[in-house]
Design a protein around this motif. Sequence first.
Motif, PDB file in Angstrom:
ATOM      1  N   MET A  82       0.842  -1.170   0.000  1.00 48.19           N
ATOM      2  CA  MET A  82       0.000   0.000   0.000  1.00 48.19           C
ATOM      3  C   MET A  82       0.891   1.237   0.000  1.00 48.19           C
ATOM      4  O   MET A  82       1.860   1.315   0.726  1.00 48.19           O
ATOM      5  N   GLY A  83       0.534   2.203  -0.829  1.00 45.54           N
ATOM      6  CA  GLY A  83       1.300   3.436  -0.900  1.00 45.54           C
ATOM      7  C   GLY A  83       0.728   4.488   0.038  1.00 45.54           C
ATOM      8  O   GLY A  83      -0.330   4.317   0.632  1.00 45.54           O
ATOM      9  N   GLU A  84       1.446   5.584   0.151  1.00 43.58           N
ATOM     10  CA  GLU A  84       0.980   6.675   0.997  1.00 43.58           C
ATOM     11  C   GLU A  84       0.830   7.950   0.177  1.00 43.58           C
ATOM     12  O   GLU A  84       1.478   8.111  -0.854  1.00 43.58           O
ATOM     13  N   ILE A  85      -0.020   8.820   0.643  1.00 45.21           N
ATOM     14  CA  ILE A  85      -0.205  10.134   0.036  1.00 45.21           C
ATOM     15  C   ILE A  85       0.449  11.130   0.973  1.00 45.21           C
ATOM     16  O   ILE A  85       0.217  11.103   2.190  1.00 45.21           O
ATOM     17  N   ARG A  86       1.283  12.000   0.409  1.00 45.49           N
ATOM     18  CA  ARG A  86       2.004  12.967   1.223  1.00 45.49           C
ATOM     19  C   ARG A  86       1.694  14.379   0.749  1.00 45.49           C
ATOM     20  O   ARG A  86       1.547  14.628  -0.431  1.00 45.49           O
ATOM     21  N   SER A  87       1.604  15.263   1.703  1.00 40.33           N
ATOM     22  CA  SER A  87       1.518  16.692   1.421  1.00 40.33           C
ATOM     23  C   SER A  87       2.933  17.237   1.577  1.00 40.33           C
ATOM     24  O   SER A  87       3.569  17.044   2.617  1.00 40.33           O
ATOM     25  N   VAL A  88       3.427  17.891   0.543  1.00 40.42           N
ATOM     26  CA  VAL A  88       4.738  18.543   0.609  1.00 40.42           C
ATOM     27  C   VAL A  88       4.466  20.035   0.490  1.00 40.42           C
ATOM     28  O   VAL A  88       3.831  20.490  -0.461  1.00 40.42           O
ATOM     29  N   ARG A  89       4.945  20.795   1.470  1.00 38.78           N
ATOM     30  CA  ARG A  89       4.635  22.217   1.548  1.00 38.78           C
ATOM     31  C   ARG A  89       5.892  23.010   1.853  1.00 38.78           C
ATOM     32  O   ARG A  89       6.718  22.577   2.659  1.00 38.78           O
ATOM     33  N   CYS A  90       6.010  24.162   1.235  1.00 38.92           N
ATOM     34  CA  CYS A  90       7.116  25.071   1.539  1.00 38.92           C
ATOM     35  C   CYS A  90       6.627  26.058   2.589  1.00 38.92           C
ATOM     36  O   CYS A  90       5.648  26.779   2.357  1.00 38.92           O
ATOM     37  N   SER A  91       7.298  26.092   3.722  1.00 38.95           N
ATOM     38  CA  SER A  91       6.870  27.009   4.781  1.00 38.95           C
ATOM     39  C   SER A  91       7.235  28.455   4.462  1.00 38.95           C
ATOM     40  O   SER A  91       6.706  29.368   5.077  1.00 38.95           O
ATOM     41  N   ALA A  92       8.105  28.672   3.480  1.00 38.25           N
ATOM     42  CA  ALA A  92       8.479  30.041   3.108  1.00 38.25           C
ATOM     43  C   ALA A  92       7.462  30.664   2.146  1.00 38.25           C
ATOM     44  O   ALA A  92       6.907  31.717   2.419  1.00 38.25           O
ATOM     45  N   CYS A  93       7.189  30.008   1.020  1.00 36.73           N
ATOM     46  CA  CYS A  93       6.301  30.599  -0.002  1.00 36.73           C
ATOM     47  C   CYS A  93       4.891  30.013   0.015  1.00 36.73           C
ATOM     48  O   CYS A  93       4.024  30.453  -0.726  1.00 36.73           O
ATOM     49  N   LYS A  94       4.662  28.991   0.834  1.00 41.51           N
ATOM     50  CA  LYS A  94       3.356  28.339   1.007  1.00 41.51           C
ATOM     51  C   LYS A  94       2.905  27.502  -0.192  1.00 41.51           C
ATOM     52  O   LYS A  94       1.754  27.086  -0.258  1.00 41.51           O
ATOM     53  N   ALA A  95       3.793  27.236  -1.152  1.00 42.46           N
ATOM     54  CA  ALA A  95       3.444  26.328  -2.247  1.00 42.46           C
ATOM     55  C   ALA A  95       3.208  24.943  -1.660  1.00 42.46           C
ATOM     56  O   ALA A  95       3.865  24.555  -0.694  1.00 42.46           O
ATOM     57  N   GLU A  96       2.257  24.198  -2.234  1.00 35.91           N
ATOM     58  CA  GLU A  96       1.926  22.886  -1.685  1.00 35.91           C
ATOM     59  C   GLU A  96       1.610  21.911  -2.810  1.00 35.91           C
ATOM     60  O   GLU A  96       1.018  22.270  -3.818  1.00 35.91           O
ATOM     61  N   TRP A  97       2.029  20.657  -2.595  1.00 30.80           N
ATOM     62  CA  TRP A  97       1.809  19.599  -3.571  1.00 30.80           C
ATOM     63  C   TRP A  97       1.316  18.354  -2.848  1.00 30.80           C
ATOM     64  O   TRP A  97       1.738  18.076  -1.737  1.00 30.80           O
ATOM     65  N   MET A  98       0.442  17.604  -3.500  1.00 28.87           N
ATOM     66  CA  MET A  98      -0.016  16.310  -3.001  1.00 28.87           C
ATOM     67  C   MET A  98       0.620  15.247  -3.880  1.00 28.87           C
ATOM     68  O   MET A  98       0.488  15.305  -5.112  1.00 28.87           O
ATOM     69  N   CYS A  99       1.315  14.295  -3.282  1.00 26.95           N
ATOM     70  CA  CYS A  99       2.072  13.306  -4.051  1.00 26.95           C
ATOM     71  C   CYS A  99       1.843  11.902  -3.510  1.00 26.95           C
ATOM     72  O   CYS A  99       1.691  11.705  -2.306  1.00 26.95           O
ATOM     73  N   ARG A 100       1.872  10.940  -4.420  1.00 25.14           N
ATOM     74  CA  ARG A 100       1.808   9.528  -4.035  1.00 25.14           C
ATOM     75  C   ARG A 100       3.231   9.009  -3.875  1.00 25.14           C
ATOM     76  O   ARG A 100       4.128   9.417  -4.595  1.00 25.14           O
ATOM     77  N   MET A 101       3.399   8.101  -2.947  1.00 25.53           N
ATOM     78  CA  MET A 101       4.672   7.414  -2.768  1.00 25.53           C
ATOM     79  C   MET A 101       4.391   5.924  -2.622  1.00 25.53           C
ATOM     80  O   MET A 101       3.303   5.527  -2.217  1.00 25.53           O
TER      81      MET A 101
END
Length: 133
Positions: free
Chosen positions: A1-20
Amino acid sequence: MGEIRSVRCSACKAEWMCRMGSGFLHGKKENIVAAFLEQERAEVAAWIEKSEIPAYDFSFRLAVCAHCHSVVSVPVLGIIGEDEPYVGLCSKCGKETQNLCGEEQSVEEWSEKTACPVCKSKKLESREIGYWD
């Protein structure tokens, strides 16, 4: 089973949702080939066929795309006997990626060492938000 991760930049607030990782679906060669972009599929199929016994490892990993300025999930295929894995292209723009999250480092270590593709600060944070199969 894979996981879904939120990757976020605390400086510019850009955010991505990614599967691993990978799911049960990726136990079949056809589904592994289908995980790659259309222009990569023939080469990936040839990679899988290199081994008489299905001796390969497949997973989605985090990477940075400098072209479209995103953190993305890229499919990675490792074949027993090959020095380097086959790393898929960016799922958003089809270009090569950088800073692949490797098996020898945790996601947290990768986040600390990787610069945000938008603002270039080293303030990426990653957290698990769910699972996929």
